[in-house]
Design an enzyme around this catalytic site. Structure first.
Site, PDB file in Angstrom:
ATOM      1  N   THR A 126     -39.059   6.355  27.748  1.00  0.00           N
ATOM      2  CA  THR A 126     -37.728   5.835  27.454  1.00  0.00           C
ATOM      3  C   THR A 126     -37.082   6.674  26.363  1.00  0.00           C
ATOM      4  O   THR A 126     -37.745   7.019  25.381  1.00  0.00           O
ATOM      5  CB  THR A 126     -37.701   4.362  26.995  1.00  0.00           C
ATOM      6  OG1 THR A 126     -36.422   4.081  26.414  1.00  0.00           O
ATOM      7  CG2 THR A 126     -38.759   4.021  25.972  1.00  0.00           C
ATOM      8  N   ASP A 128     -35.173   5.491  24.396  1.00  0.00           N
ATOM      9  CA  ASP A 128     -35.028   4.593  23.240  1.00  0.00           C
ATOM     10  C   ASP A 128     -36.220   4.694  22.280  1.00  0.00           C
ATOM     11  O   ASP A 128     -36.112   4.279  21.128  1.00  0.00           O
ATOM     12  CB  ASP A 128     -34.883   3.140  23.702  1.00  0.00           C
ATOM     13  CG  ASP A 128     -33.635   2.910  24.530  1.00  0.00           C
ATOM     14  OD1 ASP A 128     -32.788   3.814  24.578  1.00  0.00           O
ATOM     15  OD2 ASP A 128     -33.516   1.823  25.119  1.00  0.00           O
TER      16      ASP A 128
HETATM   17  O1  F6P Z   1     -33.017   3.408  29.140  1.00  0.00           O
HETATM   18  C1  F6P Z   1     -32.672   2.703  28.015  1.00  0.00           C
HETATM   19  C2  F6P Z   1     -31.198   2.670  27.885  1.00  0.00           C
HETATM   20  O2  F6P Z   1     -30.765   3.963  27.917  1.00  0.00           O
HETATM   21  C3  F6P Z   1     -30.657   1.947  26.672  1.00  0.00           C
HETATM   22  O3  F6P Z   1     -30.554   2.742  25.557  1.00  0.00           O
HETATM   23  C4  F6P Z   1     -29.340   1.452  27.161  1.00  0.00           C
HETATM   24  O4  F6P Z   1     -28.931   0.300  26.463  1.00  0.00           O
HETATM   25  C5  F6P Z   1     -29.625   1.148  28.579  1.00  0.00           C
HETATM   26  O5  F6P Z   1     -30.623   2.020  28.980  1.00  0.00           O
HETATM   27  C6  F6P Z   1     -28.455   1.280  29.505  1.00  0.00           C
HETATM   28  O6  F6P Z   1     -28.854   0.757  30.707  1.00  0.00           O
HETATM   29  P1  F6P Z   1     -28.196   1.049  32.113  1.00  0.00           P
HETATM   30  O7  F6P Z   1     -28.630   2.385  32.523  1.00  0.00           O
HETATM   31  O8  F6P Z   1     -28.774   0.012  32.993  1.00  0.00           O
HETATM   32  O9  F6P Z   1     -26.729   0.940  31.921  1.00  0.00           O
END
Ligand code: F6P
Length: 344
Positions: A126, A128
């Site tokens: 991730t 994150d």
């Molecule tokens: O993969 C984690 C993340 O990038 C977070 O930082 C962010 O809040 C989320 O995904 C966004 O999610 P999505 O791709 O579902 O919009």
């Protein structure tokens, strides 16, 4: 030996590099068969998969995204999801399932192992960087570099126009990308979820900097940061299909407040999905290759219910149950040291 693999949650740079290393090692060293499930747990529940051969993974080392596709959500969100996962594994005769995912997918993997006895191995990914038990998740280093490059570019245009620029980065409940890209990019202030911020203090720091004759302020804000005492309202965009609040947009509110309090021309840049897209950096390519190779070792040793973790220079195995349902946040003492010396 038959191995299944899936990629779950948000994509990140390096997923294909893991799949490639795992496939190459499983086939070349162990004569195994590897299948890749499409679209995360959906592909396992629906039994949609492709054979992963050495040809199928050729050329994928530097490719961003995931050749398997990914989704959020999993078998525990569906009435007969777990039964369908077990059925697919039984029908295909899988000896192991490798789950490459973040907190959500790893929690599912942990439950499938502890509650159903399924032979799973987890690999944390991730941007994150918020998975506990590992020093770093692959994808994070690439994302920090992308954010840092953006901050570097914004410095020159902000200086030329004597502007404040508020740069929003991802991270949900953890401020890893904000902290590291903010340090690397020499930000004026960094706002993270772990430390609710006072907008008056932020405005003061910007004012003081401009009073010293500096021509630009760059404020890095994590998408999940919050104002202390609910100082001002944040935009709300409802929830996504798995019920998580949709983040993104805090920078607009922060920029509005800074401009209102200081009178300085303030602009917003949301780096958004650019942080997740494209090729992994060299560090992540090497890490992903090591993780793919080690996943096969763990399968051969039948060390199921474990997650591969980076500890110092090594890749170790930690029980998935230690990871389940937790979030790894930043070191607030480092944040404070950086704030004391560099903010403003
Ligand atoms: O993969 C984690 C993340 O990038 C977070 O930082 C962010 O809040 C989320 O995904 C966004 O999610 P999505 O791709 O579902 O919009």
């Amino acid at each position: 030996m038959k191995i299944g693999v899936l990629t779950g949650g948000g994509d990140c740079p390096g997923l294909n590099a893991v799949i490639r290393a795992l496939t190459r090692s499983a086939i070349a060293i162990h004569g195994a068969e590897v299948v890749g499930f499409y679209d995360a747990w959906d592909g396992v529940m629906d039994d949609r998969a492709i054979p992963l051969t050495i040809d199928a993974v050729r050329g994928t080392l530097p490719r961003g995204g995931t050749i398997l596709g990914t989704r959020r959500g999993g078998p525990y969100d569906q009435p007969d999801g777990v039964r369908r996962v077990k059925e697919t594994m039984r029908v295909r005769g899988l000896d192991a399932l490798v789950v490459i995912g973040g907190n959500g997918s790893l929690t599912v993997a942990s439950r499938l192992h502890s509650e159903e006895g399924l032979p799973v191995i987890g690999i944390p990914k991730t941007i994150d960087n918020d998975v506990v038990g590992t020093d770093v998740c692959f994808g994070f280093t690439t994302a920090v570099q992308i954010a840092t490059d953006a901050i570097d570019r914004l410095h020159s245009t902000a200086e030329s126009h004597d502007r404040v620029v508020v740069i929003e980065v991802m991270g949900r409940d953890a401020g890893w990308i904000a902290l590291q890209s903010g340090i690397a990019g020499g930000a004026t202030v960094i706002l993270v979820p772990e430390r609710p911020f006072d907008i008056d203090v932020v405005a003061d720091l910007v004012r003081r900097r401009h009073a010293r004759g500096r021509q630009a302020s760059l404020v890095v804000v994590a998408e999940g940061a919050t104002p202390a005492n609910g100082d001002f309202p944040l935009p709300e965009y409802g929830t996504d299909h798995i019920g998580r609040p949709k983040l993104g947009g805090i920078s607009v509110a922060v920029a509005h407040e800074i401009e209102r309090l200081t009178g300085f021309d303030t602009r917003v840049v949301q780096i958004g999905l650019v942080q997740r897209g494209g090729t992994p950096c060299a560090f992540d390519r090497v890490l992903c290759t090591r993780l793919g190779l080690e996943a096969v070792n763990a399968i051969v040793e039948q060390d199921f219910g474990t997650m591969l973790a980076v500890r110092a220079e090594n890749i170790e195995r930690v029980p998935l149950s230690h990871v389940q349902g937790k979030t790894r946040t930043i070191d607030v003492s480092l944040y404070q040291q950086v704030a004391d010396v560099f903010f403003g």
